[in-house]
Design a protein around this motif. Sequence first.
Motif, PDB file in Angstrom:
ATOM      1  N   LYS A 195       9.698  10.921 -67.171  1.00 59.25           N
ATOM      2  CA  LYS A 195       9.630   9.513 -67.558  1.00 59.25           C
ATOM      3  C   LYS A 195       8.334   8.879 -67.081  1.00 59.25           C
ATOM      4  CE  LYS A 195      12.198   5.233 -67.648  1.00 59.25           C
ATOM      5  NZ  LYS A 195      13.335   4.464 -67.214  1.00 59.25           N
ATOM      6  N   GLU A 196       7.917   9.220 -65.853  1.00 61.78           N
ATOM      7  CA  GLU A 196       6.708   8.627 -65.271  1.00 61.78           C
ATOM      8  C   GLU A 196       5.430   9.256 -65.802  1.00 61.78           C
ATOM      9  OE1 GLU A 196       7.161   8.956 -61.046  1.00 61.78           O
ATOM     10  OE2 GLU A 196       8.734   7.439 -60.966  1.00 61.78           O
ATOM     11  N   GLU A 197       5.416  10.575 -65.948  1.00 59.70           N
ATOM     12  CA  GLU A 197       4.197  11.299 -66.294  1.00 59.70           C
ATOM     13  C   GLU A 197       4.090  11.666 -67.773  1.00 59.70           C
ATOM     14  OE1 GLU A 197       1.720  11.912 -64.083  1.00 59.70           O
ATOM     15  OE2 GLU A 197       2.878  10.901 -62.533  1.00 59.70           O
ATOM     16  N   GLY A 198       5.216  11.640 -68.495  1.00 57.07           N
ATOM     17  CA  GLY A 198       5.211  12.065 -69.889  1.00 57.07           C
ATOM     18  C   GLY A 198       5.411  13.562 -70.003  1.00 57.07           C
ATOM     19  N   THR A 199       5.583  14.031 -71.228  1.00 57.23           N
ATOM     20  CA  THR A 199       5.879  15.450 -71.430  1.00 57.23           C
ATOM     21  C   THR A 199       4.623  16.293 -71.637  1.00 57.23           C
ATOM     22  OG1 THR A 199       6.198  15.094 -73.786  1.00 57.23           O
ATOM     23  CG2 THR A 199       8.168  15.003 -72.399  1.00 57.23           C
ATOM     24  N   SER A 200       3.461  15.720 -71.336  1.00 55.87           N
ATOM     25  CA  SER A 200       2.235  16.502 -71.496  1.00 55.87           C
ATOM     26  C   SER A 200       2.052  17.505 -70.357  1.00 55.87           C
ATOM     27  CB  SER A 200       1.022  15.574 -71.585  1.00 55.87           C
ATOM     28  OG  SER A 200       0.942  14.794 -70.417  1.00 55.87           O
ATOM     29  N   LEU A 201       2.859  17.374 -69.299  1.00 57.11           N
ATOM     30  CA  LEU A 201       2.780  18.311 -68.180  1.00 57.11           C
ATOM     31  C   LEU A 201       3.256  19.700 -68.614  1.00 57.11           C
ATOM     32  CD1 LEU A 201       4.398  16.200 -65.297  1.00 57.11           C
ATOM     33  CD2 LEU A 201       1.986  16.683 -65.602  1.00 57.11           C
ATOM     34  N   THR A 202       2.629  20.726 -68.055  1.00 57.93           N
ATOM     35  CA  THR A 202       3.109  22.085 -68.299  1.00 57.93           C
ATOM     36  C   THR A 202       4.330  22.321 -67.410  1.00 57.93           C
ATOM     37  OG1 THR A 202       1.781  23.056 -66.526  1.00 57.93           O
ATOM     38  CG2 THR A 202       0.734  22.905 -68.725  1.00 57.93           C
ATOM     39  N   VAL A 203       5.032  23.413 -67.657  1.00 58.93           N
ATOM     40  CA  VAL A 203       6.202  23.752 -66.840  1.00 58.93           C
ATOM     41  C   VAL A 203       5.778  23.904 -65.377  1.00 58.93           C
ATOM     42  CG1 VAL A 203       8.029  25.447 -66.440  1.00 58.93           C
ATOM     43  CG2 VAL A 203       7.393  24.854 -68.770  1.00 58.93           C
ATOM     44  N   GLU A 204       4.631  24.561 -65.150  1.00 60.91           N
ATOM     45  CA  GLU A 204       4.133  24.779 -63.787  1.00 60.91           C
ATOM     46  C   GLU A 204       3.856  23.451 -63.083  1.00 60.91           C
ATOM     47  OE1 GLU A 204       2.800  26.281 -66.509  1.00 60.91           O
ATOM     48  OE2 GLU A 204       3.615  28.293 -66.218  1.00 60.91           O
ATOM     49  N   GLN A 205       3.200  22.519 -63.805  1.00 63.81           N
ATOM     50  CA  GLN A 205       2.897  21.216 -63.219  1.00 63.81           C
ATOM     51  C   GLN A 205       4.187  20.456 -62.920  1.00 63.81           C
ATOM     52  OE1 GLN A 205       0.401  19.901 -66.456  1.00 63.81           O
ATOM     53  NE2 GLN A 205      -1.452  20.050 -65.213  1.00 63.81           N
ATOM     54  N   LEU A 206       5.148  20.581 -63.819  1.00 64.98           N
ATOM     55  CA  LEU A 206       6.439  19.915 -63.646  1.00 64.98           C
ATOM     56  C   LEU A 206       7.135  20.425 -62.378  1.00 64.98           C
ATOM     57  CD1 LEU A 206       8.311  17.867 -64.977  1.00 64.98           C
ATOM     58  CD2 LEU A 206       9.227  19.693 -66.405  1.00 64.98           C
ATOM     59  N   ILE A 207       7.099  21.742 -62.190  1.00 70.72           N
ATOM     60  CA  ILE A 207       7.711  22.344 -60.998  1.00 70.72           C
ATOM     61  C   ILE A 207       6.988  21.881 -59.731  1.00 70.72           C
ATOM     62  CG2 ILE A 207       8.138  24.531 -59.782  1.00 70.72           C
ATOM     63  CD1 ILE A 207       8.514  25.782 -62.632  1.00 70.72           C
ATOM     64  N   LYS A 208       5.643  21.866 -59.767  1.00 70.03           N
ATOM     65  CA  LYS A 208       4.860  21.451 -58.596  1.00 70.03           C
ATOM     66  C   LYS A 208       5.185  19.994 -58.224  1.00 70.03           C
ATOM     67  CE  LYS A 208       1.012  24.633 -59.145  1.00 70.03           C
ATOM     68  NZ  LYS A 208      -0.391  24.809 -59.501  1.00 70.03           N
ATOM     69  N   HIS A 209       5.243  19.116 -59.245  1.00 73.30           N
ATOM     70  CA  HIS A 209       5.587  17.706 -58.982  1.00 73.30           C
ATOM     71  C   HIS A 209       6.970  17.609 -58.358  1.00 73.30           C
ATOM     72  CE1 HIS A 209       2.432  15.146 -60.763  1.00 73.30           C
ATOM     73  NE2 HIS A 209       2.206  16.155 -61.596  1.00 73.30           N
ATOM     74  N   ALA A 210       7.917  18.377 -58.904  1.00 73.93           N
ATOM     75  CA  ALA A 210       9.292  18.352 -58.401  1.00 73.93           C
ATOM     76  C   ALA A 210       9.364  18.843 -56.958  1.00 73.93           C
ATOM     77  CB  ALA A 210      10.201  19.189 -59.293  1.00 73.93           C
ATOM     78  N   LEU A 211       8.599  19.886 -56.641  1.00 70.62           N
ATOM     79  CA  LEU A 211       8.608  20.438 -55.282  1.00 70.62           C
ATOM     80  C   LEU A 211       8.081  19.435 -54.267  1.00 70.62           C
ATOM     81  CD1 LEU A 211       7.479  24.125 -55.931  1.00 70.62           C
ATOM     82  CD2 LEU A 211       9.737  23.346 -55.190  1.00 70.62           C
ATOM     83  N   ARG A 212       7.126  18.605 -54.677  1.00 68.56           N
ATOM     84  CA  ARG A 212       6.607  17.576 -53.773  1.00 68.56           C
ATOM     85  C   ARG A 212       7.673  16.529 -53.435  1.00 68.56           C
ATOM     86  NH1 ARG A 212       1.732  16.550 -57.401  1.00 68.56           N
ATOM     87  NH2 ARG A 212       0.675  18.528 -57.225  1.00 68.56           N
ATOM     88  N   ILE A 213       8.517  16.240 -54.429  1.00 68.29           N
ATOM     89  CA  ILE A 213       9.558  15.235 -54.249  1.00 68.29           C
ATOM     90  C   ILE A 213      10.768  15.806 -53.518  1.00 68.29           C
ATOM     91  CG2 ILE A 213      11.167  13.695 -55.460  1.00 68.29           C
ATOM     92  CD1 ILE A 213       8.994  13.505 -57.689  1.00 68.29           C
TER      93      ILE A 213
END
Length: 194
Positions: A175-193
């Motif tokens: 919702k915040e970043e949009g769906t332009s993130l790759t799966v890897e970027q999505l996982i990295k963002h999630a791991l930070r949170i």
Amino acid sequence: MYAFIEGKISGINPAEVVIDCHGVGYDISISVNTYSRIKDLETCRLLTHLAVKEDAMVLYGFASEDERQLFRQLISVSGVGAGTARLILSSLTPEEVTEAIILGNVPVLQRVKGIGGKTAQRIIIDLKDKLGKGQGFREILGSTHNTKKEEALSALSMLGFNKALAEKTIDKILKEEGTSLTVEQLIKHALRIL
């Protein structure tokens, strides 16, 4: 008035192009997206939109019909002029703009210089329904969105994270970043949170 201009490119920069069409040079304002698609060409065909103001007539050019239609939708919003619409399409791809509007992602639109919270909200309110119905975008967005989400969720589950918590986190990131993130970027963002 002009549907398109086709001819030899006699001068180009990220903001404008001069097209020589049978000896007449048309000075056409373009977005960075259009520039990136035509910069290496000798000749091109640009779809156009003529904006008439009290003190000027400006011809805007687009490499694709999608970009022209989005430009026309944006200038239909109160407070968004042709210059602002071109700036939006120079800062974000047409797909990113459409996605931000459909998902109601105000922060993505606010990244564009000169677009404040109120203007971003007005764009979303005015165009969300119009763009949501167009050309099956919801289906395309949904399938990409769900595939990335499922892959990231699966990876986080394998790493031992609670599935429900991981899913909420991924939804928040999308919702915040949009769906332009790759799966890897999505996982990295999630791991930070997490």
